[in-house]
Design an enzyme around this catalytic site. Structure first.
Site, mmCIF file in Angstrom:
data_model
loop_
_atom_site.group_PDB
_atom_site.id
_atom_site.type_symbol
_atom_site.label_atom_id
_atom_site.label_comp_id
_atom_site.label_asym_id
_atom_site.label_seq_id
_atom_site.Cartn_x
_atom_site.Cartn_y
_atom_site.Cartn_z
ATOM 1 N N THR A 192 50.899 61.494 -48.544
ATOM 2 C CA THR A 192 51.157 62.983 -48.370
ATOM 3 C C THR A 192 52.493 63.324 -49.216
ATOM 4 O OG1 THR A 192 53.079 62.400 -46.718
ATOM 5 C CG2 THR A 192 50.969 62.385 -45.776
ATOM 6 N N ASP A 194 60.529 74.606 -33.506
ATOM 7 C CA ASP A 194 61.469 73.722 -34.307
ATOM 8 C C ASP A 194 61.979 72.449 -33.398
ATOM 9 O OD1 ASP A 194 63.479 72.550 -35.595
ATOM 10 O OD2 ASP A 194 64.139 74.309 -36.582
ATOM 11 N N ASN A 236 55.631 63.487 -34.197
ATOM 12 C CA ASN A 236 55.509 63.160 -35.735
ATOM 13 C C ASN A 236 56.062 64.046 -36.824
ATOM 14 O OD1 ASN A 236 53.443 62.632 -38.483
ATOM 15 N ND2 ASN A 236 53.455 64.768 -37.781
ATOM 16 N N TYR A 272 67.490 57.704 -43.708
ATOM 17 C CA TYR A 272 66.237 57.830 -43.246
ATOM 18 C C TYR A 272 65.956 56.652 -42.451
ATOM 19 C CZ TYR A 272 61.044 58.196 -43.163
ATOM 20 O OH TYR A 272 59.646 58.251 -42.716
ATOM 21 N N LYS A 280 64.877 56.383 -38.287
ATOM 22 C CA LYS A 280 63.555 55.631 -38.028
ATOM 23 C C LYS A 280 63.865 54.358 -37.227
ATOM 24 C CE LYS A 280 60.668 58.777 -39.234
ATOM 25 N NZ LYS A 280 59.989 59.692 -38.514
#
Ligand SMILES: NC(=O)c1ccc[n+]([C@@H]2O[C@H](COP(=O)([O-])OP(=O)(O)OC[C@H]3O[C@@H](n4cnc5c(N)ncnc54)[C@H](OP(=O)(O)O)[C@@H]3O)[C@@H](O)[C@H]2O)c1
Length: 257
Positions: A197, A69, A96, A162, A166
Site C-alpha cells: 500500500t 475522522d 484499520n 509508530y 501500535k
C-alpha cells in the site's frame, strides 16, 4: 490460507471498516462483502470511500459509506449509530485507520507524535468505545484491530512513534478482549508486516527501492498483498474463529519469526 470468501462463507450481518477507502481497509471491506456481509466503510475522504462502495456493489455486494475522522468522538459515535440505524446491528468492526511516522525518537516533532498517537491509539480506542457500546446492547459482536508487526512484535529504528502507537493497539486489543468476551464480544488483532500500500514506501524511496529492500529483509521475499492481510482479518472476525479471543495474529512473511 484459503481465499476469504471460501474461508468465511457463513458470515452475515453488517460490518464497519475504518480507513475503508484505501489499502488494507479497502481489501478488508471487499473481502467481508464477498463473505456475505453488508459493509459500511468510513474515513475522511468521500472519493476513496465511494470507490470502495462502487467496487463492492459491482461485485453484487451491499455497501455504503459514512464520513468520520476517528480522532473525533462525535463523528465516530455518529458512524456507529448510522450503521445500527441503517442496517439494524453492528456485527463486525475492523479498526484499520492508521498513520505512519518516520524519525528517530528525539527527532519526532511533538505535533507529529500527538497526531500518530491520536489516530492510531486514541482513534482505535474511540472506535472500540462506541462499537462496544452498540455490541453490548446486542450482546454480540466481533472486533478486529489492525495493529502492526512493528510495536509489540518487533522494533526497528526510525519508527519509535509508530511502534509505540501500535504496541498500544496490540495491548489495548488484548486487555479489552478479556473484559468483553463474557458479554459476547470477541476482540482480536491482525499485525501485518510490510504490505503493498502507499504506507509501505519509506520517505525518499521509490517503489522499486522498496521492492529491493523488502526482498532482502523479508524471508518470504516479497510484500504482502492487501488481500492476504484481509483474509486473516476476515477469518478472525468470522464464526470460524469463535474461540479465538485476544489473539494478535502476525502476518508478515516470516519477518518477526
Ligand atoms: N502497509 C503496511 O505495510 C502496513 C504494515 C503494518 C500495519 N499497517 C496498518 O494497516 C492499516 C492500514 O494502512 P494501509 O497500509 O492500508 O495504508 P493507507 O492506504 O494509507 O490506509 C490508511 C487509512 O486510514 C485512514 N485514516 C487515516 N487517518 C484517519 C483519520 N484521522 N480518521 C479516519 N480515517 C483515517 C485513511 O483514510 P483518509 O485519509 O481518507 O481518512 C486511509 O484509508 C494502518 O493501521 C497501518 O498502520 C500497514
Amino acid at each position: 490460507m484459503p481465499h476469504a470468501s471460501t474461508a468465511s462463507s457463513a458470515m452475515t450481518g453488517t460490518a464497519l471498516v475504518t480507513g475503508g477507502g484505501s489499502g488494507i481497509g479497502r481489501a478488508v471491506a471487499v473481502a467481508l462483502a464477498a463473505a456475505g456481509m453488508r459493509v459500511v466503510v468510513t474515513g475522511r475522504t468521500e472519493e476513496t470511500l465511494a470507490h470502495t462502495v462502487k467496487e463492492i456493489r459491482a461485485a453484487g455486494g451491499t455497501a455504503s459509506h459514512v464520513l468520520a475522522d476517528v480522532t473525533v468522538g462525535d463523528e465516530v459515535a455518529r458512524a456507529v449509530r448510522t450503521v445500527a440505524d441503517r442496517y439494524g446491528s453492528l456485527d463486525v468492526a475492523v479498526n484499520n485507520a492508521g498513520l505512519p511516522s518516520w524519525g528517530l525518537a528525539a527527532d519526532v516533532p511533538p505535533q507529529e507524535w500527538d497526531q500518530v498517537l491520536g489516530v492510531n491509539v486514541t482513534g482505535t480506542w474511540l472506535c472500540m468505545k462506541y462499537e462496544i457500546e452498540q455490541m453490548l446492547r446486542q450482546r454480540r459482536g466481533s472486533i478486529v484491530n489492525v495493529s502492526s508487526r512493528i510495536g509489540a512484535h518487533m522494533r526497528v529504528t526510525h519508527q519509535s512513534a509508530y511502534a509505540s502507537s501500535k504496541a498500544a493497539v496490540s495491548t489495548l486489543t488484548r486487555s479489552a478482549a478479556r473484559e468483553y468476551i463474557a458479554h459476547g464480544i470477541r476482540i482480536n488483532a491482525v499485525s501485518p508486516g510490510p504490505t503493498d500500500t502507499a504506507m509501505a514506501v519509506w520517505p525518499g524511496e521509490t517503489p522499486a527501492d522498496r521492492d529491493t529492500r523488502v526482498a532482502r529483509e523479508i524471508p518470504a521475499g516479497r510484500l504482502a498483498r492487501p488481500e492476504e492481510i484481509a483474509a486473516a482479518v476476515v477469518w478472525l472476525a468470522s464464526p470460524a474463529a469463535a474461540y479465538v479471543v485476544g489473539h494478535d495474529l502476525v502476518v508478515d512473511g516470516g519477518l518477526s519469526a
